[in-house]
Design a protein around this motif. Structure first.
Motif, PDB file in Angstrom:
ATOM      1  N   SER A  15       0.827  -1.213   0.000  1.00 16.09           N
ATOM      2  CA  SER A  15       0.000   0.000   0.000  1.00 16.09           C
ATOM      3  C   SER A  15       0.861   1.262   0.000  1.00 16.09           C
ATOM      4  O   SER A  15       0.511   2.251  -0.645  1.00 16.09           O
ATOM      5  CB  SER A  15      -0.974   0.003   1.177  1.00 16.09           C
ATOM      6  OG  SER A  15      -0.297  -0.012   2.402  1.00 16.09           O
ATOM      7  N   LEU A  98      -5.825   3.555   0.151  1.00 14.13           N
ATOM      8  CA  LEU A  98      -4.440   3.113   0.364  1.00 14.13           C
ATOM      9  C   LEU A  98      -3.899   3.571   1.716  1.00 14.13           C
ATOM     10  O   LEU A  98      -3.191   2.812   2.392  1.00 14.13           O
ATOM     11  CB  LEU A  98      -3.544   3.618  -0.766  1.00 14.13           C
ATOM     12  CG  LEU A  98      -3.751   2.947  -2.115  1.00 14.13           C
ATOM     13  CD1 LEU A  98      -2.947   3.656  -3.196  1.00 14.13           C
ATOM     14  CD2 LEU A  98      -3.380   1.471  -2.044  1.00 14.13           C
ATOM     15  N   VAL A 101      -5.529   1.333   4.351  1.00 17.47           N
ATOM     16  CA  VAL A 101      -4.924  -0.006   4.309  1.00 17.47           C
ATOM     17  C   VAL A 101      -3.547   0.020   4.960  1.00 17.47           C
ATOM     18  O   VAL A 101      -3.209  -0.864   5.754  1.00 17.47           O
ATOM     19  CB  VAL A 101      -4.846  -0.539   2.858  1.00 17.47           C
ATOM     20  CG1 VAL A 101      -3.964  -1.778   2.761  1.00 17.47           C
ATOM     21  CG2 VAL A 101      -6.242  -0.837   2.320  1.00 17.47           C
ATOM     22  N   PHE A 102      -2.752   1.022   4.644  1.00 14.98           N
ATOM     23  CA  PHE A 102      -1.424   1.129   5.253  1.00 14.98           C
ATOM     24  C   PHE A 102      -1.536   1.282   6.768  1.00 14.98           C
ATOM     25  O   PHE A 102      -0.838   0.605   7.525  1.00 14.98           O
ATOM     26  CB  PHE A 102      -0.643   2.306   4.661  1.00 14.98           C
ATOM     27  CG  PHE A 102       0.724   2.457   5.247  1.00 14.98           C
ATOM     28  CD1 PHE A 102       1.772   1.673   4.813  1.00 14.98           C
ATOM     29  CD2 PHE A 102       0.966   3.373   6.263  1.00 14.98           C
ATOM     30  CE1 PHE A 102       3.038   1.790   5.377  1.00 14.98           C
ATOM     31  CE2 PHE A 102       2.218   3.504   6.828  1.00 14.98           C
ATOM     32  CZ  PHE A 102       3.262   2.715   6.381  1.00 14.98           C
TER      33      PHE A 102
END
Length: 133
Positions: A15, A98, A101-102
């Motif tokens: 990500s 993203l 998710v990270f």
């Protein structure tokens, strides 16, 4: 390292790399503020600082990068709500996804290490209490 931690690490590193590529392409070609590229491409530079530590599975880097990534989440939310260009709003949505998710993957990757450190500290305090009594 167990399979869940490996999965969280892969999500975190993938990500981050995808966020770097997205931000670069966004400001250079996909939907820059000015045709031909924008000076806002420099927003990619701060993402490069944690990259090495993330790829080396550095716990400390994962901890501070998980907080640092929230700036990109905020930028994504602001641009998703304010940009007139639909492509830019779509890219902002991708930036939001993203960064989330990270954030989540780094938190879940670091969690077992934090539990081990907490248990070790508790054990050291117990040992110290035994030795002083």
């Amino acid at each position: 390292m167990n399979t869940h931690q490996t999965l969280w690490y892969r999500f975190a590193s993938a990500s981050l790399i995808m966020l770097i590529l997205l931000c670069f392409a966004w400001e250079m070609w996909l939907a820059p503020y000015k045709p031909g590229g924008s000076i806002w491409v420099i927003k990619v530079l701060p993402l490069l600082f944690p990259l090495r530590g993330i790829l080396q599975k550095n716990i400390y880097t994962m901890q501070w990068a998980s907080m640092f990534i929230m700036f990109y989440f905020i930028e994504g939310v602001v641009r998703a709500m304010s940009d007139a260009d639909p492509i830019s709003r779509m890219l902002a949505g991708a930036e939001i996804v993203l960064s989330v998710v990270f954030f989540l993957s780094t938190i879940y990757y670091v969690k077992p290490f934090k539990q081990i450190a907490k248990a070790a500290k508790k054990q050291a305090e117990a040992d110290q209490a035994k030795s002083t009594s």
